[in-house]
Design a protein around this motif. Structure first.
Motif, mmCIF file in Angstrom:
data_model
loop_
_atom_site.group_PDB
_atom_site.id
_atom_site.type_symbol
_atom_site.label_atom_id
_atom_site.label_comp_id
_atom_site.label_asym_id
_atom_site.label_seq_id
_atom_site.Cartn_x
_atom_site.Cartn_y
_atom_site.Cartn_z
ATOM 1 N N GLU A 72 0.824 -1.205 0.000
ATOM 2 C CA GLU A 72 0.000 0.000 0.000
ATOM 3 C C GLU A 72 0.861 1.259 0.000
ATOM 4 O OE1 GLU A 72 -3.482 2.208 2.670
ATOM 5 O OE2 GLU A 72 -2.825 0.171 3.184
ATOM 6 N N ARG A 73 1.894 1.279 0.829
ATOM 7 C CA ARG A 73 2.742 2.463 0.918
ATOM 8 C C ARG A 73 3.664 2.598 -0.288
ATOM 9 N NH1 ARG A 73 0.568 6.293 4.057
ATOM 10 N NH2 ARG A 73 -0.054 5.465 6.065
ATOM 11 N N ALA A 74 4.072 1.482 -0.870
ATOM 12 C CA ALA A 74 4.870 1.574 -2.099
ATOM 13 C C ALA A 74 4.052 2.228 -3.200
ATOM 14 C CB ALA A 74 5.345 0.192 -2.532
ATOM 15 N N ALA A 75 2.806 1.805 -3.331
ATOM 16 C CA ALA A 75 1.935 2.404 -4.347
ATOM 17 C C ALA A 75 1.702 3.882 -4.062
ATOM 18 C CB ALA A 75 0.602 1.653 -4.398
ATOM 19 N N ALA A 76 1.517 4.226 -2.787
ATOM 20 C CA ALA A 76 1.296 5.626 -2.422
ATOM 21 C C ALA A 76 2.531 6.470 -2.725
ATOM 22 C CB ALA A 76 0.939 5.723 -0.938
ATOM 23 N N ALA A 77 3.709 5.929 -2.445
ATOM 24 C CA ALA A 77 4.939 6.669 -2.728
ATOM 25 C C ALA A 77 5.109 6.885 -4.232
ATOM 26 C CB ALA A 77 6.143 5.926 -2.158
ATOM 27 N N LEU A 78 4.852 5.844 -5.000
ATOM 28 C CA LEU A 78 4.991 5.961 -6.444
ATOM 29 C C LEU A 78 3.927 6.873 -7.051
ATOM 30 C CD1 LEU A 78 5.934 2.265 -7.165
ATOM 31 C CD2 LEU A 78 7.394 4.260 -7.556
ATOM 32 N N SER A 102 3.226 9.618 -5.629
ATOM 33 C CA SER A 102 3.648 10.937 -5.136
ATOM 34 C C SER A 102 2.690 11.510 -4.101
ATOM 35 C CB SER A 102 3.818 11.915 -6.313
ATOM 36 O OG SER A 102 4.798 11.448 -7.213
ATOM 37 N N GLN A 103 2.299 10.668 -3.155
ATOM 38 C CA GLN A 103 1.490 11.143 -2.039
ATOM 39 C C GLN A 103 2.345 12.077 -1.161
ATOM 40 O OE1 GLN A 103 -1.917 10.492 -1.441
ATOM 41 N NE2 GLN A 103 -1.650 9.900 -3.593
ATOM 42 N N PRO A 104 1.729 12.867 -0.273
ATOM 43 C CA PRO A 104 2.496 13.820 0.531
ATOM 44 C C PRO A 104 3.596 13.145 1.342
ATOM 45 C CG PRO A 104 0.156 14.299 0.690
ATOM 46 C CD PRO A 104 0.276 12.993 -0.048
ATOM 47 N N VAL A 105 4.767 13.778 1.339
ATOM 48 C CA VAL A 105 5.928 13.240 2.044
ATOM 49 C C VAL A 105 5.657 13.125 3.539
ATOM 50 C CG1 VAL A 105 8.325 13.745 2.675
ATOM 51 C CG2 VAL A 105 7.562 14.032 0.317
ATOM 52 N N GLU A 106 4.876 14.044 4.090
ATOM 53 C CA GLU A 106 4.563 13.991 5.517
ATOM 54 C C GLU A 106 3.818 12.712 5.883
ATOM 55 O OE1 GLU A 106 3.880 16.449 3.489
ATOM 56 O OE2 GLU A 106 5.311 17.983 4.129
ATOM 57 N N GLU A 107 3.086 12.155 4.931
ATOM 58 C CA GLU A 107 2.342 10.913 5.160
ATOM 59 C C GLU A 107 3.116 9.691 4.700
ATOM 60 O OE1 GLU A 107 -1.419 11.315 3.205
ATOM 61 O OE2 GLU A 107 -1.863 13.257 4.137
ATOM 62 N N VAL A 108 3.850 9.819 3.613
ATOM 63 C CA VAL A 108 4.619 8.710 3.033
ATOM 64 C C VAL A 108 6.020 9.237 2.702
ATOM 65 C CG1 VAL A 108 4.668 6.883 1.289
ATOM 66 C CG2 VAL A 108 2.474 7.886 1.971
ATOM 67 N N PRO A 109 6.939 9.197 3.665
ATOM 68 C CA PRO A 109 8.276 9.749 3.408
ATOM 69 C C PRO A 109 8.971 9.178 2.183
ATOM 70 C CG PRO A 109 7.962 9.426 5.751
ATOM 71 C CD PRO A 109 6.765 8.814 5.077
ATOM 72 N N ALA A 110 8.714 7.919 1.852
ATOM 73 C CA ALA A 110 9.354 7.324 0.682
ATOM 74 C C ALA A 110 9.011 8.046 -0.606
ATOM 75 C CB ALA A 110 8.964 5.848 0.566
ATOM 76 N N ALA A 111 7.920 8.783 -0.618
ATOM 77 C CA ALA A 111 7.547 9.549 -1.805
ATOM 78 C C ALA A 111 8.525 10.677 -2.078
ATOM 79 C CB ALA A 111 6.135 10.116 -1.643
ATOM 80 N N GLY A 112 9.313 11.058 -1.076
ATOM 81 C CA GLY A 112 10.185 12.207 -1.211
ATOM 82 C C GLY A 112 11.610 11.898 -1.579
ATOM 83 N N VAL A 113 11.929 10.641 -1.891
ATOM 84 C CA VAL A 113 13.318 10.302 -2.191
ATOM 85 C C VAL A 113 13.505 10.108 -3.693
ATOM 86 C CG1 VAL A 113 13.659 9.281 0.084
ATOM 87 C CG2 VAL A 113 13.022 7.807 -1.826
ATOM 88 N N HIS A 114 14.634 10.599 -4.177
ATOM 89 C CA HIS A 114 14.981 10.405 -5.577
ATOM 90 C C HIS A 114 16.457 10.698 -5.759
ATOM 91 C CE1 HIS A 114 15.185 14.788 -6.122
ATOM 92 N NE2 HIS A 114 14.030 14.861 -5.479
ATOM 93 N N GLY A 115 17.026 10.135 -6.809
ATOM 94 C CA GLY A 115 18.403 10.413 -7.162
ATOM 95 C C GLY A 115 18.494 11.522 -8.185
ATOM 96 N N THR A 116 19.674 12.096 -8.325
ATOM 97 C CA THR A 116 19.833 13.158 -9.315
ATOM 98 C C THR A 116 19.855 12.608 -10.733
ATOM 99 O OG1 THR A 116 22.256 13.077 -9.192
ATOM 100 C CG2 THR A 116 21.118 14.586 -7.680
ATOM 101 N N ALA A 165 4.671 -5.152 -4.771
ATOM 102 C CA ALA A 165 4.173 -4.428 -5.946
ATOM 103 C C ALA A 165 2.677 -4.610 -6.159
ATOM 104 C CB ALA A 165 4.913 -4.908 -7.194
ATOM 105 N N ASP A 166 2.072 -5.517 -5.406
ATOM 106 C CA ASP A 166 0.664 -5.870 -5.630
ATOM 107 C C ASP A 166 -0.235 -5.073 -4.708
ATOM 108 O OD1 ASP A 166 -1.586 -7.095 -6.558
ATOM 109 O OD2 ASP A 166 -1.317 -8.948 -5.395
ATOM 110 N N ALA A 167 -0.395 -3.781 -5.018
ATOM 111 C CA ALA A 167 -1.232 -2.917 -4.181
ATOM 112 C C ALA A 167 -2.688 -3.313 -4.321
ATOM 113 C CB ALA A 167 -1.050 -1.468 -4.587
ATOM 114 N N PRO A 168 -3.456 -3.242 -3.200
ATOM 115 C CA PRO A 168 -4.872 -3.594 -3.262
ATOM 116 C C PRO A 168 -5.656 -2.580 -4.103
ATOM 117 C CG PRO A 168 -4.293 -2.661 -1.114
ATOM 118 C CD PRO A 168 -3.018 -2.856 -1.882
#
Length: 264
Positions: A227-233, A235-249, A261-264
């Motif tokens: 569920e959280r992987a899908a939310a991060a991908l 681009s849900q708010p970082v305050e709720e899903v910190p993983a949404a805020g990470v990226h490489g240059t 990977a199998d989000a409900p």
């Protein structure tokens, strides 16, 4: 999510790629091969190589798989520096430390058998070496700055070639938890208090430091992460899903097993 796909909205300047593996074991084996190959590729064009390690079940399994790979002997480990994205503020040698688990899985063998200088291993200090998480964070920031990329901006950190991250079921990465004050920290490092996951005291890289890496790889397995992987991908708010805020240059990889990977 199935197979491999570039996520919607990704740009050629900083590509995001999702790669799905059949299960956690295959994921760890593939991530290990990918990591060793990446180090070898970087060494063909520049040195030193800077890699940021992560803990967690899959993170440590990835290091153990790297230790067993024939590719490990092809790397010139004398030119590799190893860092951590976060650490539990517990003493050196404690079984819960990411450093302890990484040493057992891979690093001790690299030092003993493959020429990795102990000075190239950069653990975060625990309470046996620092009086508080803040003191540890400050010392780590200084260590990062000492080997900082001269072409980089703020914060002063090395040019991380690969930065590995796990992701918790709540969407946290490193020790940056949903709704936590550390999410807003500036500089390279932050002391963490009141972590919702034990132990409560930790040390972590900040978002700014994580986002300075050339490549960021999020490695996650298990249905509880879906569920959280899908939310991060998404681009849900970082305050709720910190993983949404990470990226490489240059590139961001999401390395998942089928269950994650199998989000409900």
């Amino acid at each position: 999510m199935t197979g491999a796909a570039v996520a919607p909205g990704a740009t050629t300047a900083s590509q995001r790629l999702v790669v799905v593996h059949p299960d956690a074991e295959v994921l760890a084996q593939a991530a290990a091969a990918r990591l060793l190959t990446r180090i070898l590729d970087v060494q063909s064009v520049r040195r030193p190589v800077h890699v940021v390690l992560t803990g967690g079940t899959v993170g440590i399994r990835t290091l153990a798989a790297a230790a067993a790979s024939p590719l490990v002997a092809a790397v010139d480990w004398s030119g590799v520096h190893l860092w951590w994205g976060d650490e539990r503020f517990v003493p050196t040698g404690h079984a819960d430390r990411n450093e302890t688990q990484a040493r057992e899985a891979l690093l001790d063998a690299l030092v003993a058998e493959h020429g990795l200088p102990e000075a190239n291993v950069h653990p975060m200090a625990g309470p046996d070496r620092a009086g508080s998480p803040e003191e540890s964070a400050t010392a780590y920031a200084a260590e990062l700055a000492a080997l900082a990329d001269p072409a980089g901006g703020a914060p002063q950190v090395p040019a991380f070639d690969v930065l590995l991250l796990g992701m918790g079921p709540d969407g946290h990465v490193a020790s940056l938890f949903p709704g936590h004050a550390a999410l807003a920290a500036d500089g390279a490092t932050v002391g963490v208090h009141g972590s919702p996951k034990p132990p409560p005291e930790r040390v972590s890289l900040t978002f700014d430091a994580i986002r300075s890496a050339r490549e960021v790889w999020v490695v996650a397995a298990g249905a509880e992460k879906a569920e959280r992987a899908a939310a991060a991908l998404a681009s849900q708010p970082v305050e709720e899903v910190p993983a949404a805020g990470v990226h490489g240059t240059e590139r961001t990889l999401w390395l998942l097993d089928t269950a994650a990977a199998d989000a409900p």
